[in-house]
Write a protein that holds these residues in place. Structure first.
Motif, PDB file in Angstrom:
ATOM      1  N   GLU A 271       8.094   0.324  -1.701  1.00 37.66           N
ATOM      2  CA  GLU A 271       7.754   1.562  -0.989  1.00 37.66           C
ATOM      3  C   GLU A 271       6.391   2.103  -1.457  1.00 37.66           C
ATOM      4  OE1 GLU A 271      10.451   5.211   0.242  1.00 37.66           O
ATOM      5  OE2 GLU A 271       9.799   5.485  -1.808  1.00 37.66           O
ATOM      6  N   ILE A 272       6.182   2.081  -2.778  1.00 38.71           N
ATOM      7  CA  ILE A 272       4.906   2.604  -3.306  1.00 38.71           C
ATOM      8  C   ILE A 272       3.732   1.760  -2.786  1.00 38.71           C
ATOM      9  CG2 ILE A 272       3.553   2.984  -5.413  1.00 38.71           C
ATOM     10  CD1 ILE A 272       6.271   3.492  -6.842  1.00 38.71           C
ATOM     11  N   ASP A 273       3.908   0.427  -2.803  1.00 40.83           N
ATOM     12  CA  ASP A 273       2.819  -0.452  -2.335  1.00 40.83           C
ATOM     13  C   ASP A 273       2.483  -0.148  -0.877  1.00 40.83           C
ATOM     14  OD1 ASP A 273       2.835  -1.552  -4.800  1.00 40.83           O
ATOM     15  OD2 ASP A 273       3.897  -3.389  -4.248  1.00 40.83           O
ATOM     16  N   ARG A 274       3.544   0.107  -0.090  1.00 40.93           N
ATOM     17  CA  ARG A 274       3.344   0.351   1.342  1.00 40.93           C
ATOM     18  C   ARG A 274       2.677   1.712   1.580  1.00 40.93           C
ATOM     19  NH1 ARG A 274       7.472   2.316   3.995  1.00 40.93           N
ATOM     20  NH2 ARG A 274       8.996   1.438   2.552  1.00 40.93           N
ATOM     21  N   VAL A 275       3.101   2.725   0.836  1.00 43.12           N
ATOM     22  CA  VAL A 275       2.632   4.095   1.127  1.00 43.12           C
ATOM     23  C   VAL A 275       1.342   4.439   0.365  1.00 43.12           C
ATOM     24  CG1 VAL A 275       3.266   6.554   0.929  1.00 43.12           C
ATOM     25  CG2 VAL A 275       4.982   4.867   1.646  1.00 43.12           C
ATOM     26  N   VAL A 276       1.282   4.053  -0.915  1.00 42.44           N
ATOM     27  CA  VAL A 276       0.125   4.454  -1.743  1.00 42.44           C
ATOM     28  C   VAL A 276      -0.926   3.336  -1.798  1.00 42.44           C
ATOM     29  CG1 VAL A 276      -0.570   5.236  -4.068  1.00 42.44           C
ATOM     30  CG2 VAL A 276       1.674   5.877  -3.170  1.00 42.44           C
ATOM     31  N   GLY A 277      -0.454   2.084  -1.757  1.00 46.62           N
ATOM     32  CA  GLY A 277      -1.387   0.954  -1.891  1.00 46.62           C
ATOM     33  C   GLY A 277      -1.728   0.714  -3.355  1.00 46.62           C
ATOM     34  N   ASP A 278      -2.670  -0.224  -3.613  1.00 37.68           N
ATOM     35  CA  ASP A 278      -2.983  -0.491  -5.025  1.00 37.68           C
ATOM     36  C   ASP A 278      -4.432  -0.148  -5.373  1.00 37.68           C
ATOM     37  OD1 ASP A 278      -4.335  -2.463  -3.791  1.00 37.68           O
ATOM     38  OD2 ASP A 278      -3.468  -4.138  -4.919  1.00 37.68           O
ATOM     39  N   ALA A 279      -5.047   0.699  -4.527  1.00 37.68           N
ATOM     40  CA  ALA A 279      -6.437   1.054  -4.819  1.00 37.68           C
ATOM     41  C   ALA A 279      -6.532   2.320  -5.677  1.00 37.68           C
ATOM     42  CB  ALA A 279      -7.193   1.276  -3.517  1.00 37.68           C
ATOM     43  N   ARG A 280      -5.413   3.004  -5.859  1.00 38.87           N
ATOM     44  CA  ARG A 280      -5.432   4.230  -6.678  1.00 38.87           C
ATOM     45  C   ARG A 280      -4.051   4.425  -7.288  1.00 38.87           C
ATOM     46  NH1 ARG A 280      -2.588   8.362  -4.125  1.00 38.87           N
ATOM     47  NH2 ARG A 280      -2.243   8.057  -1.903  1.00 38.87           N
ATOM     48  N   LEU A 281      -3.981   5.346  -8.268  1.00 36.46           N
ATOM     49  CA  LEU A 281      -2.683   5.689  -8.861  1.00 36.46           C
ATOM     50  C   LEU A 281      -2.007   6.746  -7.976  1.00 36.46           C
ATOM     51  CD1 LEU A 281      -3.775   5.905 -12.614  1.00 36.46           C
ATOM     52  CD2 LEU A 281      -2.445   4.085 -11.515  1.00 36.46           C
ATOM     53  N   PRO A 282      -0.670   6.806  -7.986  1.00 35.35           N
ATOM     54  CA  PRO A 282       0.010   7.807  -7.143  1.00 35.35           C
ATOM     55  C   PRO A 282      -0.314   9.236  -7.582  1.00 35.35           C
ATOM     56  CG  PRO A 282       1.572   6.186  -8.014  1.00 35.35           C
ATOM     57  CD  PRO A 282       0.273   5.948  -8.713  1.00 35.35           C
TER      58      PRO A 282
END
Ligand code: HEM
Length: 450
Positions: A271-282
């Motif tokens: 879910e985090i990968d889908r919504v936040v992505g990996d270009a920044r921290l949540p």
């Protein structure tokens, strides 16, 4: 009854005798509530009757009778709650989000450098957040004098505080005289020293924003003004006592859950990968878009609550509930953690129980882990922010799992829990690794920038 973990007995009694039980312990009468609906009815709808705390002689003996959570329902308690409302309302708590996230990023850095020291890193995080907010003080990474004093006090406090222990202590007071004297001295140090730090820095013109600073500025405008000084010290020290151990304990529960339930970890990370992505921290702004992570957070609070009995209440008058006579002046520990009617298979960590079939958050799942009614935990908003920031940031950047032996086999273990005021997992074998070199870089960049 195991007096270090009485909730285990209450849980068994709940299954056998139902939602509300009367018993006596060494002559002291107790009424135990095992049902969330009954708890709500009594603590919220009849709050004027159920908002006192049991009087424990040990509070005075140990010099702990200034702690907000132990005060009788009356004027002094009201003044404390006024101050808590100024410092920790939902709105006021918002302004601490940035410092909380910054400290959580330092936690991630520490976990990447020395993962096996995770219990120490969680304790440091909790202390760092509370001390920064309350006194504008940056804790030292090791052997911080303020933190060590408070940790010592917490230890003595735990040995005196629970109803079940206090009953025994009152029955044999002489055995605890030395411990009580030590505790009284330490309590004074914990009340005075950090406030002196704020005053010295204010006088030198170097003070940063802090709750203590704000509370000293607060206009009381009535006869409480003369009590302001002592009350600010008491409220500030209560914040540490109420907030530090609890936050660290919950993060240990979370880590244990992620080690034992890798499928829940994987779903949250997807879910985090889908919504936040990996270009920044949540960030906190992501929260509403992450229902599965929210369900993991709620299930962490439920699965092994760190206050399984909440804090006991006392009735100020007699009452009648469902035809039962409720006596005046009795203690009411509540033990609803494993209510099977509400949570089928309660021993299983299952975030889905907080979600609808469509994957959105189910109504009414945020439960009573912070208590209810007039004596509800006033630190719940700040605690919620710290825990959520820890949960989301660990999930986004780290992969946790069972440790492996030299042959590469997973090391199985049976979790054990401490007993006492905030029961939590004892240290367990696990592995904590960066999810990718990219997430590790994001962490190091954030720690370096701060
Ligand atoms: C981290 C998780 C925390 C949990 C699970 C927790 C839980 C609780 C619970 C169950 C109670 C008893 C409520 C009742 O009688 O109905 C309570 C009371 C209290 N908590 Fe917390 N708490 C937490 C963090 C904090 C923090 C961060 C603070 C301070 C900022 C705090 C300050 C207090 C105080 C002062 C009381 C006593 C309230 C009163 O008697 O009027 N707690 N907490």
């Amino acid at each position: 009854m195991d007096i270090s973990a009485p909730w285990t007995t209450y849980e068994q009694w709940g299954k056998r005798y139902g939602g509300i039980i009367y018993c006596t312990l060494l002559g002291q009468e107790l009424v135990i509530i095992n049902d969330e609906e009954i708890h709500h009815e009594l603590m919220v709808k009849r709050s004027s009757v159920y908002s006192d705390r049991p009087y424990l002689r040990t509070n005075e003996l140990f010099g702990l009778d200034w702690i907000t959570a132990l005060l009788p329902y009356g004027d002094e308690w009201r003044l404390h709650r006024r101050m808590f409302n100024v410092a920790f309302s939902k709105r006021a708590s918002e302004k601490y989000k940035a410092v909380q996230m910054k400290k959580v990023h330092q936690l991630l850095g520490n976990l990447l450098s020395t993962p096996l020291d995770y219990p120490k890193h969680f304790a440091t995080l909790s202390a760092a957040i509370i001390m920064a907010i309350t006194y504008g003080y940056d804790v030292a990474p090791e052997d911080d004098p303020f933190v060590d004093n408070i940790a010592g006090l917490v230890e003595l406090f735990v040995s005196a505080m629970t109803t079940e222990r206090a009953t025994l202590l009152s029955a044999i007071p002489l055995r605890y005289k030395k411990q009580a004297a030590e505790c009284r001295v330490l309590a004074r140090v914990v009340l005075e020293d950090p406030v002196k730090y704020v005053r010295d820095r204010t006088a030198a013109g170097t003070a940063t924003t802090s709750i203590v600073g704000d509370l000293f500025e607060m206009e009381l405008g009535d006869d409480s003004a003369s009590r302001k000084d002592e009350t600010v010290k008491a409220v500030a020290a209560t914040v540490f006592l109420g907030g530090a151990e609890t936050t660290a304990a919950i993060l240990l529960v979370f880590l244990l859950a992620m080690v034992l339930y890798p499928e829940a970890q994987a779903k949250a990370q997807e879910e985090i990968d889908r919504v936040v992505g990996d270009a920044r921290l949540p960030e906190f702004k992501d929260r509403d878009n992450l229902p599965y992570v929210q369900a993991v957070y709620l299930e962490t609070l439920r699965w092994h609550p760190i206050k399984p009995l909440l804090l006991p209440r006392k009735t100020t008058t007699v009452d009648v509930f469902n035809g039962m006579y409720i006596p005046k002046g009795k203690s009411y520990p509540s033990a609803m953690t494993r209510d099977e009617k509400r949570y089928p298979n309660p021993a299983v960590f299952n975030p889905e129980r907080h979600l609808t079939a469509g994957g959105t958050l189910a109504e009414g799942t945020s439960s009573q882990y912070f208590g209810l009614g007039r004596r509800i935990c006033p630190g719940r908003h700040i605690a919620d922010q710290s825990i959520w920031a820890g949960v989301i940031s660990i999930l986004a950047t780290l992969r946790v799992g069972k440790a492996r032996d030299e042959a590469g086999h997973e090391i199985d273990f049976t979790p054990e829990f401490t007993k006492g005021l905030a029961p939590h997992p004892k240290p367990f074998h696990c592995s904590i690794e960066p999810r990718s070199s990219k997430t590790a870089q994001l962490v190091y960049a954030s720690v370096g920038a701060n």
